[in-house]
Design a protein around this motif. Structure first.
Motif, PDB file in Angstrom:
ATOM      1  N   ASP A   1       0.862  -1.182   0.000  1.00 34.85           N
ATOM      2  CA  ASP A   1       0.000   0.000   0.000  1.00 34.85           C
ATOM      3  C   ASP A   1       0.899   1.232   0.000  1.00 34.85           C
ATOM      4  O   ASP A   1       1.461   1.600   1.023  1.00 34.85           O
ATOM      5  CB  ASP A   1      -0.922   0.002   1.210  1.00 34.85           C
ATOM      6  N   ASP A   2       1.047   1.830  -1.146  1.00 34.56           N
ATOM      7  CA  ASP A   2       1.885   3.024  -1.315  1.00 34.56           C
ATOM      8  C   ASP A   2       1.126   3.987  -2.225  1.00 34.56           C
ATOM      9  O   ASP A   2       1.537   4.255  -3.351  1.00 34.56           O
ATOM     10  CB  ASP A   2       3.232   2.630  -1.916  1.00 34.56           C
ATOM     11  N   SER A   3       0.026   4.479  -1.725  1.00 35.99           N
ATOM     12  CA  SER A   3      -0.938   5.185  -2.578  1.00 35.99           C
ATOM     13  C   SER A   3      -0.366   6.409  -3.270  1.00 35.99           C
ATOM     14  O   SER A   3      -0.837   6.801  -4.340  1.00 35.99           O
ATOM     15  CB  SER A   3      -2.167   5.582  -1.759  1.00 35.99           C
ATOM     16  N   GLU A   4       0.657   7.036  -2.685  1.00 34.94           N
ATOM     17  CA  GLU A   4       1.214   8.246  -3.283  1.00 34.94           C
ATOM     18  C   GLU A   4       2.613   8.055  -3.845  1.00 34.94           C
ATOM     19  O   GLU A   4       3.215   9.005  -4.335  1.00 34.94           O
ATOM     20  CB  GLU A   4       1.246   9.378  -2.237  1.00 34.94           C
ATOM     21  N   GLY A   5       3.155   6.848  -3.768  1.00 29.28           N
ATOM     22  CA  GLY A   5       4.552   6.635  -4.153  1.00 29.28           C
ATOM     23  C   GLY A   5       4.736   5.778  -5.377  1.00 29.28           C
ATOM     24  O   GLY A   5       3.803   5.504  -6.138  1.00 29.28           O
ATOM     25  N   GLY A   6       5.952   5.315  -5.551  1.00 26.73           N
ATOM     26  CA  GLY A   6       6.325   4.586  -6.754  1.00 26.73           C
ATOM     27  C   GLY A   6       5.810   3.170  -6.836  1.00 26.73           C
ATOM     28  O   GLY A   6       5.954   2.514  -7.869  1.00 26.73           O
ATOM     29  N   TYR A   7       5.196   2.669  -5.747  1.00 22.18           N
ATOM     30  CA  TYR A   7       4.650   1.317  -5.759  1.00 22.18           C
ATOM     31  C   TYR A   7       3.125   1.326  -5.800  1.00 22.18           C
ATOM     32  O   TYR A   7       2.488   0.296  -5.573  1.00 22.18           O
ATOM     33  CB  TYR A   7       5.117   0.553  -4.513  1.00 22.18           C
ATOM     34  N   ALA A   8       2.530   2.467  -6.116  1.00 17.96           N
ATOM     35  CA  ALA A   8       1.071   2.604  -6.079  1.00 17.96           C
ATOM     36  C   ALA A   8       0.373   1.600  -6.989  1.00 17.96           C
ATOM     37  O   ALA A   8      -0.687   1.053  -6.638  1.00 17.96           O
ATOM     38  CB  ALA A   8       0.674   4.034  -6.460  1.00 17.96           C
ATOM     39  N   HIS A   9       0.955   1.325  -8.146  1.00 14.28           N
ATOM     40  CA  HIS A   9       0.305   0.440  -9.116  1.00 14.28           C
ATOM     41  C   HIS A   9       0.294  -1.020  -8.690  1.00 14.28           C
ATOM     42  O   HIS A   9      -0.408  -1.841  -9.292  1.00 14.28           O
ATOM     43  CB  HIS A   9       1.006   0.560 -10.471  1.00 14.28           C
TER      44      HIS A   9
END
Length: 419
Positions: free
Chosen positions: A348-356
């Motif tokens: 869960d990285d809604s605003e970062g580089g792992y969002a997708h």
């Protein structure tokens, strides 16, 4: 392209990487895949971001140092001009790569490898043995990395965790043939002389009468993954009131581009005199001295491809507390560190580089046990002997990382046919 810089990371990275993939496919008609290469003996070119301060830049420097220490005559080649070339009007007139034939080692992930291939004249690298050094931080690497892998003879990775992440992606793409190209080559982290850094403690305002604890956080590496909030929560569980026996320094590389994180950190640390926030930019040498001056380093990360800052602290004789999951467990054990247990949760990285990655149920990372981490903090704070035992064992573990980089190991690898 310049406008992309102002987009949130969760939008910017997919756009950049998608654009690189399209461009690479358009130009790849003139490229030679690794399986089709007729090798020509020649020079050993090592490409990286040698003048920069990122983790991937430091990894490139370590690779170059490891190869030179093993007796290889390498040519260091800066990759940054390739990015300038990519956005220039002369993209389709590629730059020549230094030397002729031989080996081209690129210390960069797949998107940056595509930039290197795009920016350089394919005739200048067609007959070279090609190696890239990749790292990733979740159980599956990005699917679009498969395309770049076809142009590489080998892909070196820092840990078994990264190897498995790439193997999972190759299998999902029905390209199990690429798995044999993977080789685990941990970063050859240097072990500095065994001396106490009294001058460094004084310079960085560290006390000799309390336990000084460090946590490192790079805003460019995803706050969700690095999890500084977990460290702060664990610290406050360990010491509900400001402690007179220990102090936590949260070293942040750059807060200017993340005002929300800065505001949140300042709010948490405002009422605690035993927690300080430091954002001063340090050189590579100063950062080494800074890290080595502390008694303990703590990382409650959700995932690490390797954990370079952890290894560097261990090499300097600093006791380490870290999440016991992902790439760092290759060199961290219960004999040389405190490993915090965790449960696996969806990324869960809604605003970062792992969002997708939220859409893929296979993409998980660790949720460390904060109560256990708090207990570890107290144990190491009150037991200098425990810190010393961990530090001694840690140095030996880091020395072992050099074994694959020793001359007798490297000369047996297939890249030597290009030299």
């Amino acid at each position: 392209m310049l406008g992309l810089r102002h987009l949130p990371l969760k939008y910017r990275l997919p756009l950049i990487h998608g654009g690189l993939g399209v461009l690479a496919r358009l130009k790849s008609g003139g490229w030679t895949k690794a399986d089709d290469v007729t090798l020509r003996r020649g020079d050993f070119i090592v490409s990286g971001f040698f003048t920069e301060t990122t983790g991937i830049a430091q990894g490139g420097r370590l690779s170059a140092q490891g190869l030179k220490a093993a007796g290889y005559d390498i040519v260091e080649h800066d990759l940054r001009p390739a990015f300038k070339k990519l956005f220039s009007k002369n993209l389709f007139h590629g730059m020549p790569l230094p030397g002729r034939g031989g080996v081209w080692y690129i210390h960069a992930n797949a998107p940056e490898v595509l930039v290197a291939l795009l920016a350089h004249d394919p005739k200048s690298w067609a007959n070279r043995y090609r190696i890239a050094y990749w790292a990733w931080e979740t159980p599956k690497a990005p699917a679009d990395w498969v395309f770049a892998a076809d142009y590489l003879h080998e892909i070196w990775v820092p840990s078994l965790f990264v190897r498995d992440a790439l193997a999972a992606t190759f299998n999902a793409a029905l390209r199990a043939d690429l798995i044999s190209r993977l080789r685990v080559m941990p970063h050859p982290v240097p072990v500095p002389p065994s001396v106490r850094h009294d001058s460094a403690r004084q310079r960085f305002d560290l006390s000799d009468t309390i336990c000084e604890v460090l946590s490192l956080f790079d805003t460019k590496s995803s706050a969700a993954r690095k999890n500084p909030w977990g460290v702060l929560d664990a610290w406050c569980q360990a010491f509900p009131q400001s402690s007179d026996t220990a102090r936590l320094t949260l070293k942040v590389s750059d807060l200017s581009g993340d005002p929300a994180t800065a505001q949140r950190l300042l709010a948490i640390t405002a009422d605690r005199y035993d927690i300080r926030l430091m954002s001063e930019r340090l050189s590579e040498r100063d950062m080494e001295a800074f890290t080595g001056a502390f008694d303990v380093l703590i990382s409650l990360h959700r995932s690490e491809g390797f954990g370079l800052s952890l290894a560097e602290a261990m090499a300097a004789g600093v006791a380490v507390i870290a999440t016991g999951w992902s790439g760092n467990v290759d060199f961290m054990t219960t004999e040389n560190a405190r490993l915090v247990s965790s449960t696996l949760i969806p990324v869960d990285d809604s605003e970062g580089g792992y969002a997708h990655l939220r859409r893929d149920p296979a993409q998980v990372w660790a949720d460390p046990n904060l109560a256990e981490a708090a207990s570890d903090i107290r144990d190491l704070t009150y037991s200098p002997a425990l810190r010393q035992r961990f530090a001694h064992n840690a140095v030996q573990a880091i020395r072992a990382l050099h074994v694959p980089w020793q001359r007798e190991a490297l000369v047996e690898l297939p890249f030597n046919t290009g030299l």
